[in-house]
Design an enzyme around this catalytic site. Structure first.
Site, PDB file in Angstrom:
ATOM      1  NE  ARG A 106      39.383  20.961 -53.841  1.00 35.16           N
ATOM      2  CZ  ARG A 106      40.555  20.910 -53.996  1.00 35.16           C
ATOM      3  NH1 ARG A 106      40.708  22.143 -55.222  1.00 35.16           N
ATOM      4  NH2 ARG A 106      41.850  20.968 -53.619  1.00 35.16           N
TER       5      ARG A 106
ATOM      6  NE  ARG B  42      54.089  14.346 -51.427  1.00 32.65           N
ATOM      7  CZ  ARG B  42      53.524  14.393 -52.085  1.00 32.65           C
ATOM      8  NH1 ARG B  42      53.711  14.421 -53.330  1.00 32.65           N
ATOM      9  NH2 ARG B  42      52.901  14.430 -51.220  1.00 32.65           N
TER      10      ARG B  42
ATOM     11  NE  ARG C 189      52.744  17.081 -46.124  1.00 30.02           N
ATOM     12  CZ  ARG C 189      52.128  17.128 -47.594  1.00 30.02           C
ATOM     13  NH1 ARG C 189      52.695  18.546 -47.630  1.00 30.02           N
ATOM     14  NH2 ARG C 189      50.784  16.479 -47.902  1.00 30.02           N
TER      15      ARG C 189
HETATM   16  P1  AMP Z   1      44.144  22.893 -53.188  1.00 23.53           P
HETATM   17  O1  AMP Z   1      46.031  23.204 -53.637  1.00 23.53           O
HETATM   18  O2  AMP Z   1      43.907  22.599 -54.577  1.00 23.53           O
HETATM   19  O3  AMP Z   1      44.608  21.445 -52.305  1.00 23.53           O
HETATM   20  O4  AMP Z   1      43.986  23.900 -52.133  1.00 23.53           O
HETATM   21  C1  AMP Z   1      44.159  24.468 -50.867  1.00 23.53           C
HETATM   22  C2  AMP Z   1      42.737  24.546 -50.410  1.00 23.53           C
HETATM   23  O5  AMP Z   1      42.372  25.904 -51.186  1.00 23.53           O
HETATM   24  C3  AMP Z   1      42.035  23.661 -50.561  1.00 23.53           C
HETATM   25  O6  AMP Z   1      42.305  22.695 -49.181  1.00 23.53           O
HETATM   26  C4  AMP Z   1      40.600  24.868 -49.972  1.00 23.53           C
HETATM   27  O7  AMP Z   1      40.208  25.256 -48.702  1.00 23.53           O
HETATM   28  C5  AMP Z   1      41.009  25.256 -51.266  1.00 23.53           C
HETATM   29  N1  AMP Z   1      40.058  25.096 -52.783  1.00 23.53           N
HETATM   30  C6  AMP Z   1      41.317  25.653 -53.756  1.00 23.53           C
HETATM   31  N2  AMP Z   1      40.659  25.196 -54.451  1.00 23.53           N
HETATM   32  C7  AMP Z   1      39.031  25.364 -54.747  1.00 23.53           C
HETATM   33  C8  AMP Z   1      37.688  25.068 -55.157  1.00 23.53           C
HETATM   34  N3  AMP Z   1      37.649  24.499 -56.370  1.00 23.53           N
HETATM   35  N4  AMP Z   1      36.689  25.226 -53.952  1.00 23.53           N
HETATM   36  C9  AMP Z   1      36.430  25.771 -53.278  1.00 23.53           C
HETATM   37  N5  AMP Z   1      38.260  25.331 -51.847  1.00 23.53           N
HETATM   38  C10 AMP Z   1      38.982  25.240 -52.876  1.00 23.53           C
END
Ligand code: AMP
Length: 219
Positions: free
Chosen positions: A88, A122, A155
């Site tokens: 990310r 949704r 949501r």
């Molecule tokens: P997601 O389900 O991919 O939206 O991830 C949920 C949360 O996990 C994000 O909002 C971040 O807080 C954290 N997170 C997941 N992947 C990453 C990543 N590659 N780098 C930094 N934070 C991450």
């Protein structure tokens, strides 16, 4: 088959990753899922990352990179993997290159209005959490859950103006990462305007072009 899946929120990336994971017999690794699981279990890692995840902020690079390094060293990743939600940041992308040699990065693309329409339709059951879509998967009675009869809600995150804002953040954040993989020559764009049942076969066709064939016994 070492893959990264990239795409804006609501493009269906997680759905595609889990379908391709089954078809090819390689793990679908989502950093978001790993973090949520660690928080649920109350592990040391879970405690360190909890506040970031709850606020929707990025977990610091060194923690995310270490988590991925550990996960990729497990036996089930020997044949390959699909990364979803990682990298990310450009730092994460560069660190990943030190850990493995990626084969391909698939970037799922769809016009903003298609994504906004998809997400803003949704609806979630306020009681049991069942998910519906006003166009693609409507309940039998409008606004009422088929399973438990409770009212359906939208949501806040799924409201059009919020989705638009999330798409802008995505574009800004991912532009340098997409550029990085493009320059490496491993970025492939996949049109994700249609629904998953059409997009998944398209992904398989792309993968076949690069010499990756489904496991025997799967479609
Ligand atoms: P997601 O389900 O991919 O939206 O991830 C949920 C949360 O996990 C994000 O909002 C971040 O807080 C954290 N997170 C997941 N992947 C990453 C990543 N590659 N780098 C930094 N934070 C991450």
């Amino acid at each position: 088959m070492k893959l990264v899946f990239i795409g804006p929120p609501g493009v269906g990336k997680g759905t595609y990753a889990s379908a391709i994971s089954k078809i090819y017999g390689v793990p679908h690794i989502s950093t978001g899922d790993i973090f949520r699981e660690e928080i649920k279990k109350g592990t040391d890692l879970g405690k360190r990352i909890r506040s970031f995840v709850e606020k929707g902020e990025l977990v610091p690079d060194e923690i995310v990179i270490e988590t991925i390094r550990k996960r990729l060293s497990q036996d089930d990743c020997k044949k390959g993997f699909i990364l979803d939600g990682f990298p990310r940041t450009l730092e994460q992308a560069k660190a990943l290159d030190e850990i493995v040699v990626l084969d391909l990065v698939l970037e799922f693309v769809a016009p903003d209005d298609v994504i906004i329409k998809r997400i803003s339709g949704r609806r979630i059951c306020s009681k049991c959490g069942a998910i519906y879509h006003v166009v693609f998967n409507p309940p039998k009675v409008s606004g009422v859950c088929d399973k438990c009869g409770a009212p359906l809600i939208q949501r806040d995150d799924d409201k059009p103006e919020v989705v638009r804002h999330r798409l802008e953040i995505y574009k800004k954040r991912f532009a340098p990462i997409i550029d990085y993989y493009m320059k490496k020559g491993i970025l492939v764009k996949v049109d994700a305007r249609e629904l998953a049942d059409k997009v998944v076969p398209k992904i398989v066709e792309v993968l076949k072009k690069y010499g990756f064939y489904p496991e025997k016994g799967s479609s």
